[in-house]
Design an enzyme around this catalytic site. Structure first.
Site, PDB file in Angstrom:
ATOM      1  N   VAL A 118      10.780  -5.533  47.467  1.00 47.99           N
ATOM      2  CA  VAL A 118       9.883  -6.269  48.379  1.00 47.99           C
ATOM      3  C   VAL A 118       9.934  -5.647  49.772  1.00 47.99           C
ATOM      4  CG1 VAL A 118       9.446  -8.492  49.516  1.00 47.99           C
ATOM      5  CG2 VAL A 118      10.029  -8.433  47.078  1.00 47.99           C
ATOM      6  N   ASP A 137      19.991  -1.271  55.209  1.00 48.05           N
ATOM      7  CA  ASP A 137      20.173  -1.457  53.765  1.00 48.05           C
ATOM      8  C   ASP A 137      21.471  -0.770  53.363  1.00 48.05           C
ATOM      9  OD1 ASP A 137      19.706  -1.311  50.790  1.00 48.05           O
ATOM     10  OD2 ASP A 137      17.732  -2.053  51.398  1.00 48.05           O
ATOM     11  N   PHE A 140      22.763  -0.985  47.669  1.00 49.21           N
ATOM     12  CA  PHE A 140      23.412  -1.503  46.449  1.00 49.21           C
ATOM     13  C   PHE A 140      22.369  -1.587  45.337  1.00 49.21           C
ATOM     14  CE2 PHE A 140      24.641  -5.422  43.949  1.00 49.21           C
ATOM     15  CZ  PHE A 140      25.565  -4.770  43.143  1.00 49.21           C
ATOM     16  N   GLY A 142      18.826  -1.228  46.524  1.00 48.05           N
ATOM     17  CA  GLY A 142      17.690  -0.518  47.125  1.00 48.05           C
ATOM     18  C   GLY A 142      17.814   0.981  46.897  1.00 48.05           C
ATOM     19  N   LYS A 195      28.904 -13.689  49.495  1.00 47.57           N
ATOM     20  CA  LYS A 195      29.272 -13.191  50.823  1.00 47.57           C
ATOM     21  C   LYS A 195      28.032 -12.651  51.549  1.00 47.57           C
ATOM     22  CE  LYS A 195      33.029 -10.402  52.708  1.00 47.57           C
ATOM     23  NZ  LYS A 195      34.038  -9.379  52.407  1.00 47.57           N
ATOM     24  N   TYR A 249      24.104 -16.721  43.199  1.00 47.70           N
ATOM     25  CA  TYR A 249      22.808 -16.468  43.854  1.00 47.70           C
ATOM     26  C   TYR A 249      22.151 -17.776  44.278  1.00 47.70           C
ATOM     27  CZ  TYR A 249      18.116 -14.507  44.541  1.00 47.70           C
ATOM     28  OH  TYR A 249      16.910 -14.131  45.062  1.00 47.70           O
ATOM     29  N   GLN A 266      20.842 -26.523  66.199  1.00 44.54           N
ATOM     30  CA  GLN A 266      21.922 -26.433  67.165  1.00 44.54           C
ATOM     31  C   GLN A 266      21.607 -25.484  68.318  1.00 44.54           C
ATOM     32  OE1 GLN A 266      25.621 -26.299  64.996  1.00 44.54           O
ATOM     33  NE2 GLN A 266      26.643 -25.283  66.695  1.00 44.54           N
ATOM     34  N   THR A 279       8.057 -12.288  41.427  1.00 43.14           N
ATOM     35  CA  THR A 279       7.145 -11.287  41.990  1.00 43.14           C
ATOM     36  C   THR A 279       7.313  -9.984  41.217  1.00 43.14           C
ATOM     37  OG1 THR A 279       7.447 -12.314  44.158  1.00 43.14           O
ATOM     38  CG2 THR A 279       6.513 -10.106  44.145  1.00 43.14           C
ATOM     39  N   ARG A 290      14.659  -7.652  34.838  1.00 41.80           N
ATOM     40  CA  ARG A 290      13.580  -8.621  35.039  1.00 41.80           C
ATOM     41  C   ARG A 290      12.494  -8.384  33.999  1.00 41.80           C
ATOM     42  NH1 ARG A 290      13.245  -9.579  41.565  1.00 41.80           N
ATOM     43  NH2 ARG A 290      14.193  -7.567  41.851  1.00 41.80           N
TER      44      ARG A 290
END
Length: 429
Positions: A118, A137, A140, A142, A195, A249, A266, A279, A290
């Site tokens: 994307v 980036d 990992f 990409g 993380k 995820y 805040q 997508t 996918r």
């Protein structure tokens, strides 16, 4: 220059031709001609063979691509050595033309995860529009090749950096897309995924607070889990297994949204939350598990197509250009509540497999490829916590952003099949 060819007309859901993507809305012009955008991903990168250095692409090949790109070509001309299966890279001779904006209209935009599927399409659009774009980036999931055609451009900067570590830069807008998004990738290192969602979002929100930049996070339909409400509106709180294999995820994105609204309440950070539904499009990693990329690559290779479960589970798929329109509209609008961005057209996975098979056969016939046999559709057991139904209610996007998907699934799939076909022809798939 490419051989003139009768262009392939891209028709939207109403049967009208699509010649450009984007729009001028909320004081931000995001319109780009479709053939220029296509020229960045629909041609093979290297077309010269070492056997004939002075040759040009075959007339047939050029004509094939000209149908889509209408003679626009800004890819590099590297040389392929078939005898040693090696490639000699070259830099670009010329960048695609980008809009000349006055300094007051030119924004400094940071895209995290900008070398992903994307992210790279968003980068193409923002660059063609004339903005200054910085991509960070960690590669990992990409790939540098998705944005390599911009490297060296005065408006573009590519930084290898992991968002888990703080990053200092001056910017006006932040598109925070960094996070692996397909199950095999985000389950590969579940702790790292959580993380990235938490620390990455914390760091980018801290940056937005300091620079007073507007911040958009790409959240996901996974925040709804395996929904009990159909279709899902933004008011639905979700039905998520917090300890399942997908939780790293799902819960990671849920806590990222919590954090985003924490900074808004805040610290007054200007935030946007896009909940992105399934997508597909060119540059999807063909091996990321996918369903769309799986089906297309299997069909192109003449392998049987794998459907998990009985094929009755439903999905709705939106084309990547529609998503980019939605993200840019949301970023520049005044809507700070979460917004679903997806396509309401629902398919069963079984029907979808048949549709992909038909389109692959159509493209192969047009290109004169002979098939030995028709690929079969085979059924295998269903993975854990795989949602049965997922379809967005996009009323908020229609009303607040005047956005709705324009691309039909058929038209988008045809582009994607041609993209993968070109990748296979150049040997990179």
């Amino acid at each position: 220059m490419a051989v003139p060819a009768s262009p392939i007309k891209t028709l939207d859901k109403n049967g009208e031709e699509i010649t450009s993507v984007g729009f001028d809305r909320f004081g931000f012009d995001s319109e780009v001609q479709l053939d220029v955008l296509r020229s960045l991903y629909l041609r093979p990168h290297y077309v010269l063979s070492a056997n004939d250095i002075h040759s040009v692409p075959s007339a047939a090949e050029d004509k094939e691509h000209a149908k889509f790109t209408q003679g626009t070509d800004y890819q590099s001309k590297s040389i392929f050595h078939p005898d040693t299966n090696s490639i000699s890279y070259t830099t670009l001779s010329r960048f695609p033309p980008v809009k000349l904006l006055p300094p007051s209209a030119r924004k400094r935009i940071l895209v995290t995860g900008g070398a992903g599927f994307v992210g790279s399409h968003l980068v193409d659009r923002l660059m063609l529009l004339g903005h200054e774009v910085t991509v960070i980036d960690n590669f990992f999931t990409g790939s540098k090749t998705t944005v390599s055609h911009w490297i060296g451009h005065p408006n573009f900067e590519m930084v290898r950096h992991d968002v888990v570590e703080p990053f200092m830069i001056e910017c006006d807008q932040i598109y925070h897309l960094a996070c692996p998004a397909s199950p095999p990738h985000y389950q590969f290192n579940a702790v790292k995924t959580i993380k990235t969602s938490f620390m990455g979002t914390l760091n980018m929100l801290g940056l937005a607070k300091r620079t007073k930049a507007r911040f958009l996070i790409s959240s996901t339909s996974e925040v709804y889990g395996d929904p009990e409400v159909h279709p899902q509106t933004e008011e639905y709180w979700g039905h998520v297994n917090p300890i399942g294999p997908r939780a790293c995820y799902d819960e990671g994105k849920r806590v990222a949204e919590t954090l985003t609204y924490g900074f808004q309440r805040q610290d007054g950070v200007d935030v946007r939350v896009a909940r992105i539904f399934n997508t597909y499009g060119p540059r999807m990693n063909p091996y990321d598990g996918r369903v769309v990329s799986n089906f297309i690559v299997q069909a192109l290779k003449g392998e049987n197509m794998t459907v998990y479960g009985d094929g009755k589970q439903t999905r709705s798929f939106q084309y990547v250009h529609d998503l980019i329109d939605g993200l840019i509209a949301l970023m520049n609008s005044d809507e700070s509540r979460p917004v679903n961005i997806g396509n309401g057209d629902e398919f069963t996975i079984g029907e979808f497999a048949e549709l992909v098979r038909d389109i692959v056969e159509k493209v192969q016939e047009e290109d004169g490829v002979k098939r030995t046999k028709r690929v079969e559709i085979v059924y295998e057991p269903m993975p854990t916590d795989d949602p049965q139904k997922r379809r967005p209610d996009t009323t908020r996007a229609k009303e607040q952003l005047q956005w709705q998907p324009r691309w039909t699934v058929k038209m988008g799939l045809e582009e994607m099949v041609r993209y993968y076909k070109a990748k296979m022809a150049e040997g990179s798939l």
